[in-house]
Scaffold this motif. Structure first.
Motif, PDB file in Angstrom:
ATOM      1  N   GLY A 122       0.791  -1.264   0.176  1.00  0.00           N
ATOM      2  CA  GLY A 122       0.059   0.047   0.045  1.00  0.00           C
ATOM      3  C   GLY A 122       0.811   1.165   0.092  1.00  0.00           C
ATOM      4  O   GLY A 122       2.063   1.063  -0.286  1.00  0.00           O
ATOM      5  N   VAL A 123       0.262   2.356   0.334  1.00  0.00           N
ATOM      6  CA  VAL A 123       1.033   3.801   0.522  1.00  0.00           C
ATOM      7  C   VAL A 123       1.855   3.607   1.678  1.00  0.00           C
ATOM      8  O   VAL A 123       1.456   3.635   2.776  1.00  0.00           O
ATOM      9  N   ILE A 124       2.991   3.818   1.477  1.00  0.00           N
ATOM     10  CA  ILE A 124       4.091   3.956   2.146  1.00  0.00           C
ATOM     11  C   ILE A 124       4.940   5.259   2.369  1.00  0.00           C
ATOM     12  O   ILE A 124       4.635   6.148   1.523  1.00  0.00           O
ATOM     13  N   GLU A 125       6.071   5.325   3.244  1.00  0.00           N
ATOM     14  CA  GLU A 125       6.603   6.718   3.204  1.00  0.00           C
ATOM     15  C   GLU A 125       7.346   7.143   2.082  1.00  0.00           C
ATOM     16  O   GLU A 125       7.067   8.221   1.619  1.00  0.00           O
ATOM     17  N   GLN A 126       7.894   6.330   0.952  1.00  0.00           N
ATOM     18  CA  GLN A 126       8.576   6.497  -0.187  1.00  0.00           C
ATOM     19  C   GLN A 126       7.205   7.091  -1.073  1.00  0.00           C
ATOM     20  O   GLN A 126       7.610   8.074  -1.887  1.00  0.00           O
ATOM     21  N   THR A 127       6.169   6.537  -1.014  1.00  0.00           N
ATOM     22  CA  THR A 127       4.988   6.844  -2.015  1.00  0.00           C
ATOM     23  C   THR A 127       4.826   8.368  -1.451  1.00  0.00           C
ATOM     24  O   THR A 127       4.637   9.142  -2.689  1.00  0.00           O
ATOM     25  N   LYS A 128       4.522   8.596  -0.307  1.00  0.00           N
ATOM     26  CA  LYS A 128       4.230  10.038  -0.022  1.00  0.00           C
ATOM     27  C   LYS A 128       5.288  10.930  -0.407  1.00  0.00           C
ATOM     28  O   LYS A 128       5.054  12.119  -0.796  1.00  0.00           O
ATOM     29  N   ARG A 129       6.615  10.646  -0.135  1.00  0.00           N
ATOM     30  CA  ARG A 129       7.727  11.437  -0.477  1.00  0.00           C
ATOM     31  C   ARG A 129       7.567  11.608  -1.752  1.00  0.00           C
ATOM     32  O   ARG A 129       7.752  12.842  -2.498  1.00  0.00           O
ATOM     33  N   HIS A 130       7.602  10.656  -2.944  1.00  0.00           N
ATOM     34  CA  HIS A 130       7.495  10.872  -4.187  1.00  0.00           C
ATOM     35  C   HIS A 130       6.409  11.800  -4.656  1.00  0.00           C
ATOM     36  O   HIS A 130       6.302  12.446  -5.634  1.00  0.00           O
ATOM     37  N   ALA A 131       5.147  11.512  -4.133  1.00  0.00           N
ATOM     38  CA  ALA A 131       4.013  12.139  -4.452  1.00  0.00           C
ATOM     39  C   ALA A 131       4.152  13.816  -4.183  1.00  0.00           C
ATOM     40  O   ALA A 131       3.825  14.742  -4.727  1.00  0.00           O
ATOM     41  N   PHE A 132       4.780  13.937  -3.093  1.00  0.00           N
ATOM     42  CA  PHE A 132       5.024  15.385  -2.340  1.00  0.00           C
ATOM     43  C   PHE A 132       5.970  16.161  -3.476  1.00  0.00           C
ATOM     44  O   PHE A 132       5.680  17.272  -3.731  1.00  0.00           O
ATOM     45  N   ILE A 133       6.981  15.438  -3.802  1.00  0.00           N
ATOM     46  CA  ILE A 133       8.100  16.071  -4.734  1.00  0.00           C
ATOM     47  C   ILE A 133       7.440  16.131  -5.902  1.00  0.00           C
ATOM     48  O   ILE A 133       7.564  17.575  -6.811  1.00  0.00           O
ATOM     49  N   ALA A 134       6.683  15.411  -6.338  1.00  0.00           N
ATOM     50  CA  ALA A 134       5.739  15.827  -7.721  1.00  0.00           C
ATOM     51  C   ALA A 134       5.054  16.935  -7.747  1.00  0.00           C
ATOM     52  O   ALA A 134       4.775  17.715  -8.518  1.00  0.00           O
ATOM     53  N   SER A 135       4.365  17.187  -6.508  1.00  0.00           N
ATOM     54  CA  SER A 135       3.501  18.399  -6.113  1.00  0.00           C
ATOM     55  C   SER A 135       4.336  19.701  -6.084  1.00  0.00           C
ATOM     56  O   SER A 135       3.895  20.667  -6.718  1.00  0.00           O
ATOM     57  N   LEU A 136       5.592  19.568  -5.476  1.00  0.00           N
ATOM     58  CA  LEU A 136       6.493  20.744  -5.342  1.00  0.00           C
ATOM     59  C   LEU A 136       6.932  21.158  -6.702  1.00  0.00           C
ATOM     60  O   LEU A 136       7.125  22.232  -7.012  1.00  0.00           O
ATOM     61  N   LEU A 137       7.109  20.171  -7.485  1.00  0.00           N
ATOM     62  CA  LEU A 137       7.715  20.584  -8.953  1.00  0.00           C
ATOM     63  C   LEU A 137       6.641  20.693  -9.950  1.00  0.00           C
ATOM     64  O   LEU A 137       7.060  20.946 -11.116  1.00  0.00           O
ATOM     65  N   HIS A 138       5.285  20.757  -9.427  1.00  0.00           N
ATOM     66  CA  HIS A 138       4.279  21.266 -10.375  1.00  0.00           C
ATOM     67  C   HIS A 138       4.159  20.215 -11.554  1.00  0.00           C
ATOM     68  O   HIS A 138       3.870  20.802 -12.518  1.00  0.00           O
ATOM     69  N   ILE A 139       4.438  19.074 -11.190  1.00  0.00           N
ATOM     70  CA  ILE A 139       4.226  18.130 -12.747  1.00  0.00           C
ATOM     71  C   ILE A 139       2.791  17.992 -12.657  1.00  0.00           C
ATOM     72  O   ILE A 139       2.023  17.753 -12.027  1.00  0.00           O
ATOM     73  N   PRO A 140       2.325  18.343 -13.904  1.00  0.00           N
ATOM     74  CA  PRO A 140       0.825  18.153 -14.488  1.00  0.00           C
ATOM     75  C   PRO A 140       0.145  16.960 -13.837  1.00  0.00           C
ATOM     76  O   PRO A 140      -1.064  17.002 -13.584  1.00  0.00           O
ATOM     77  N   HIS A 141       0.825  15.743 -14.454  1.00  0.00           N
ATOM     78  CA  HIS A 141      -0.131  14.661 -14.307  1.00  0.00           C
ATOM     79  C   HIS A 141       0.732  13.739 -13.335  1.00  0.00           C
ATOM     80  O   HIS A 141       2.082  13.527 -13.503  1.00  0.00           O
ATOM     81  N   VAL A 142      -0.101  12.921 -12.520  1.00  0.00           N
ATOM     82  CA  VAL A 142       0.505  11.757 -11.873  1.00  0.00           C
ATOM     83  C   VAL A 142      -0.337  10.720 -12.187  1.00  0.00           C
ATOM     84  O   VAL A 142      -1.526  10.555 -11.719  1.00  0.00           O
ATOM     85  N   ILE A 143       0.476   9.667 -12.466  1.00  0.00           N
ATOM     86  CA  ILE A 143      -0.119   8.284 -12.541  1.00  0.00           C
ATOM     87  C   ILE A 143       0.186   7.248 -11.553  1.00  0.00           C
ATOM     88  O   ILE A 143       1.544   6.949 -11.589  1.00  0.00           O
TER      89      ILE A 143
END
Length: 419
Positions: A122-143
């Motif tokens: 499931g959703v672990i710390e690395q998942t959250k870290r990667h999602a947060f970095i994607a958000s910080l970098l304003h990546i338009p699409h997350v799959i």
């Protein structure tokens, strides 16, 4: 929606160790018929020697593994493939937590991010870290790819639980668009071809999603910014013929005759001429590399910025930055570094750690001034001379910085300017 088959999509892959990134990329390449026959035969032979009944898909992307084992640094591996509908560049980053910093590099120019989740964990710390970095970098699409569904009997309930957990976490961030796809990279379910084992999933496959994502240019077309890289002084018969300023226009449009201001000096002039690789131009459009000649003889050098007089960036020596710490060695306030921003390079000091981010809750951690590897924090930086800045949200090029250790020459941090 009509897709331009010459359009290029850059995407990054991220996930924890053994989430199946290499197998997923191998499956994408193999099932989309993007691998040459001699490569397939070589992998088949290697797989057979290792005792596999079929092809070990990870071998298509793990060609650099031997180099890693020999101690050769692999930051980000780039892969290229094409389908009839679109061209792709994949930025593949290592999954270990100590390589989280590499995702910042791989994702900095991405249009989309694929985040892998092991269906068993499931959703672990690395998942959250990667999602947060994607958000910080304003990546338009997350799959979000929920992988290894075959190991949980393709259970819809597991997929729903993970989707709900990711939705709850991502609601605290700014992610414009995200989709969750249940897959089995090993068996090919919902990667290129639809899965017969998950008839309950009615969404698109991963490849179809990648082929049909709407790509909006991340180039700011409004704010013309021209960081000067070098001064050109051609001579004729021993005398200076003219003076021009060369560089790359990262955003906006500049035209002959435009009223401009040179920063940080504040002197004004107008554009006399614009030279491109093939000769004179009436206008320069980002991201072109050009040489600009001004109507007035102004002292301009590397690191200065030319902008329209009615639309100037902020010139500041005190900037607030969301910083991702990349270095093994810790740091704290009052430490001096070399800051690089566009073509500007000077000495800077981390004046204050405003707060750090708790990656699990996205809450703020106060009163912790030591920066450690993978820390994400908001800091205040003081520079020796003004930088000409925009917020990262408005302009990726003039809104980003890196810090370099003066002793080791290592890049120790990457940052997104927030004010």
């Amino acid at each position: 929606m009509k897709i331009d088959n010459n359009q290029l999509l850059r995407f990054t892959t991220a996930g924890s160790v053994d989430d199946g990134k290499s197998t997923l990329i191998g499956r994408l390449l193999f099932d989309s018929k993007s691998i040459f026959e001699d490569q397939i035969k070589a992998v088949e032979n290697t797989s057979s020697k290792k005792g596999y009944e079929g092809i070990d898909l990870a071998l298509f992307t793990d060609g650099l593994r031997d180099e890693r084992e020999q101690g050769i640094t692999i930051d980000v591996a780039y892969r290229y493939f094409t389908t009839p509908k679109r061209k792709f560049i994949i930025a593949d980053t290592p999954g270990h937590i100590q390589y989280t910093r590499n995702m910042v590099t791989g994702a900095s120019t991405a249009n989309a991010a694929i985040i892998l989740i092991d269906a068993r964990h499931g959703v672990i710390e690395q998942t959250k870290r990667h999602a947060f970095i994607a958000s910080l970098l304003h990546i338009p699409h997350v799959i979000v790819c929920v992988n290894k569904m075959d190991l949980v009997d393709y259970a819809e309930e597991t997929y729903n639980q993970i989707t709900k957990a990711f939705e709850e976490f991502s609601s605290k961030m700014v992610i414009k668009d995200f989709r969750v796809i249940p897959i089995s990279a090993l068996h090919g379910d919902n990667v290129v071809n639809r899965s017969e084992n998950m008839s309950w999933y009615l969404g698109a496959t991963l490849l179809h999603t990648l082929e049909t994502l709407h790509i909006s240019s991340d180039i700011n077309k409004v704010d013309a910014r021209f960081p000067v890289q070098t001064v050109i002084r051609p001579q004729r018969d021993g005398f200076l013929d003219y003076r021009a300023y060369a560089g790359r226009l990262p955003s906006g449009i500049l035209r002959t005759g435009d009223e401009v201001t040179v920063l940080p000096s504040g002197f004004t002039s107008s554009i006399k001429s614009i030279q491109g690789p093939s000769g004179k131009l009436e206008e320069a459009v980002a991201p072109m590399s050009v040489a600009i000649e001004l109507s007035d003889d102004i002292d301009v050098g590397r690191g200065d910025m030319i902008a329209r007089s009615n639309n100037k960036p902020e010139a500041s020596q005190d900037i607030e930055v969301m910083l991702c710490w990349l270095d093994d060695a810790a740091a704290g306030p009052r430490t001096k570094y070399t800051i690089m921003h566009t073509s500007n390079e000077q000495t800077a000091m981390i004046k204050e750690v405003i707060y750090k981010i708790d990656i699990n809750t996205l809450g703020r951690i106060n009163d912790d001034n030591e920066l450690r590897m993978n820390d994400i924090c908001k800091v205040r930086i003081r520079t020796t001379k003004p930088l000409m800045i925009d917020s990262y949200r408005e302009n990726r090029n003039t809104g980003s910085i890196i810090l370099i250790d003066n002793t080791t020459n290592e890049t120790v941090a990457a940052g997104m300017i927030v004010s």
